[in-house]
Write an enzyme that holds these catalytic residues in place. Structure first.
Site, PDB file in Angstrom:
ATOM      1  CG  HIS A   1      -1.663   1.247   1.475  1.00 25.73           C
ATOM      2  ND1 HIS A   1      -2.961   1.460   1.076  1.00 25.73           N
ATOM      3  CD2 HIS A   1      -1.271   2.388   2.093  1.00 25.73           C
ATOM      4  CE1 HIS A   1      -3.339   2.672   1.431  1.00 25.73           C
ATOM      5  NE2 HIS A   1      -2.332   3.262   2.057  1.00 25.73           N
ATOM      6  CD  GLU A   2       2.361   3.463   3.758  1.00 19.02           C
ATOM      7  OE1 GLU A   2       2.699   4.565   3.274  1.00 19.02           O
ATOM      8  OE2 GLU A   2       1.354   3.324   4.470  1.00 19.02           O
TER       9      GLU A   2
ATOM     10  CG  HIS B   1       0.307   6.234  -0.551  1.00 21.47           C
ATOM     11  ND1 HIS B   1      -0.854   6.831  -0.984  1.00 21.47           N
ATOM     12  CD2 HIS B   1       0.011   5.682   0.657  1.00 21.47           C
ATOM     13  CE1 HIS B   1      -1.807   6.638  -0.077  1.00 21.47           C
ATOM     14  NE2 HIS B   1      -1.302   5.936   0.920  1.00 21.47           N
TER      15      HIS B   1
ATOM     16  CD  GLU C   1      -4.511   6.625   2.301  1.00 20.27           C
ATOM     17  OE1 GLU C   1      -4.175   5.426   2.409  1.00 20.27           O
ATOM     18  OE2 GLU C   1      -3.698   7.557   2.369  1.00 20.27           O
TER      19      GLU C   1
ATOM     20  CG  ASP D   1      -6.563   0.439   0.334  1.00 21.97           C
ATOM     21  OD1 ASP D   1      -5.464   0.438   0.916  1.00 21.97           O
ATOM     22  OD2 ASP D   1      -7.638   0.728   0.904  1.00 21.97           O
TER      23      ASP D   1
END
Ligand SMILES: [Zn+2]
Length: 411
Positions: A274-275, A278, A352, A356
């Site tokens: 997930h990070e 980003h 977000e 995801d």
């Protein structure tokens, strides 16, 4: 003029109290039993505890919002600001060094009334719900270090900005903005090396199956990283997190030790994915660009206000110096920016969802991320049923249900 200011402050205060109460009502309405959507995800005692935690934080927030508003009203209308400004000028003169010290001193004094509430939050509220691990000594050390950093880093920046006002004339706001931007970029490079180690210890993740798994993920996604570090977040709190720091070849992945304790290996991999999402979707430079645009607009607005004699006189200042305009802008900008927070959070929630979806894509499944999100919501006693208007104003992340729904739809 003063009644417009009071009206703006009261409008923000009223909205914040109303949002807190609206949210408390919604949470209480769901308090009887675990809502159907969460049966099997969270047990009855933990759910009841999360409700108590949400309500307690809401109450503390109402006290804090009311205190801050009252202080601002008194400070702005009592004439104490122009009075102390004249005193300060009399004692120390009008050099950039003296004026920057005045602004720093006002900020430090205005931060004082909030200290008891911070203390209460850490040592009463967080303590009661089993999150606090901070010692009294560490708490005071953190504040002392924060003050020292503000003096060492913030003071010279403020002096530079005030000097730029003298040197560059009407276009000072462009130069001041450029100086701030340069400072922020420098901090992004230096903070991981010079500042974060002042507060936490970072140790490389030892050679183990978790490390092999996470490095495998980094390689699979083309994410260059120098190392994976474990941060001793448990020194302050049982809340958990993960992030990365640094640029290019200096990039490091940081996992809280609390996160490693709470999640299984595939779940940790999903959180890191997930990070990385980003990063891959360029969310960070986009956010930085938006905040740079915001500060440019802010400096421009200060320059406009600095030309309005009525604005100075309304607060008891004499027109001429930029310093009162900077000060009043700093104290009052929140009454305007608050109303834009749903927009900023809507934007952040979009990112977000994208991160995801990226994580589910590289993991080729969504259940690890869903498992991680469920555990994190449970361990952090997150509010599972916020009122949509409340979450619109305050939540940078979608709620657990919204994220699960989006993940299921995407796979
Ligand atoms: Zn995220």
């Amino acid at each position: 003029m003063w009644w417009i200011i009071v009206a703006l402050l009261l409008a923000k205060w009223g909205a914040q109290i109303w949002l807190d109460r609206l949210n408390a009502r919604t949470v209480k309405a769901h308090a009887g039993a675990v809502p159907a959507a969460f049966v099997g995800i969270i047990d009855e005692p933990t759910y009841a505890k999360s409700i108590q935690y949400t309500l307690a934080r809401g109450r503390l927030d109402q006290v804090s919002v009311s205190l801050n508003t009252a202080i601002l009203v008194v400070v702005l209308l009592s004439g104490v600001l122009p009075w102390s400004y004249r005193m300060f000028l009399g004692w120390f003169g009008g050099s950039a060094w003296a004026l920057a010290a005045f602004l720093m001193a006002v900020a430090a004094i205005l931060a004082l009334p909030g200290l008891p509430l911070d203390w209460y939050h850490q040592f009463r509220l967080e303590q009661r719900f089993g999150f606090n691990t901070t010692t009294r000594k560490l708490w005071w050390m953190d504040r002392a270090k924060g003050l020292l950093l503000a003096i060492v880093l913030g003071y010279p920046l403020l002096v530079l900005i005030l000097k730029l006002v003298d040197w560059s004339g009407a276009r000072w706001w462009l130069w001041a903005w450029a100086a701030l931007l340069g400072f922020q970029l420098l901090m992004a490079v230096l903070a991981p090396v010079l500042i974060l180690p002042l507060f936490n210890k970072f140790t490389p993740l030892p050679e183990n199956s978790l490390r092999a798994r996470l490095l495998g993920l980094a390689e699979r996604t083309g994410f260059r990283t120098r190392s994976i570090q474990v941060m001793d977040g448990s020194k302050r709190s049982r809340h958990s997190n993960a992030f990365f720091i640094g640029f290019g070849g200096f990039r490091k992945i940081v996992l809280f030790d609390t996160l490693i304790q709470q999640l299984a290996e595939p779940e940790l991999e999903a959180v890191l994915a997930h990070e990385i999402g980003h990063f891959k979707k360029k969310h960070i430079p986009k956010m930085l660009a938006a905040s740079a645009a915001g500060s440019l607009a802010g400096f421009y607005l200060v320059s406009v206000l600095a030309g309005q004699a009525w604005f100075y006189r309304a607060f008891g200042f004499e027109p001429g110096s930029i310093v009162p305009a900077l000060l009043l802008f700093g104290l009052l900008s929140g009454v305007v920016t608050f109303w834009f927070s749903p927009l900023a959070h809507w934007w952040s929630r979009r990112y977000e969802y994208q991160a995801d979806a990226f994580a589910a894509g590289v993991m080729k499944e969504a259940h690890s991320l869903i498992g991680a999100l469920r555990k994190l919501n449970e361990k952090n006693l997150s509010n599972l049923t916020p009122h949509p208007i409340y979450s619109g104003f305050y939540y940078s992340h979608p709620t657990l249900l919204e994220r699960e729904q989006a993940l299921r739809d995407s796979t």
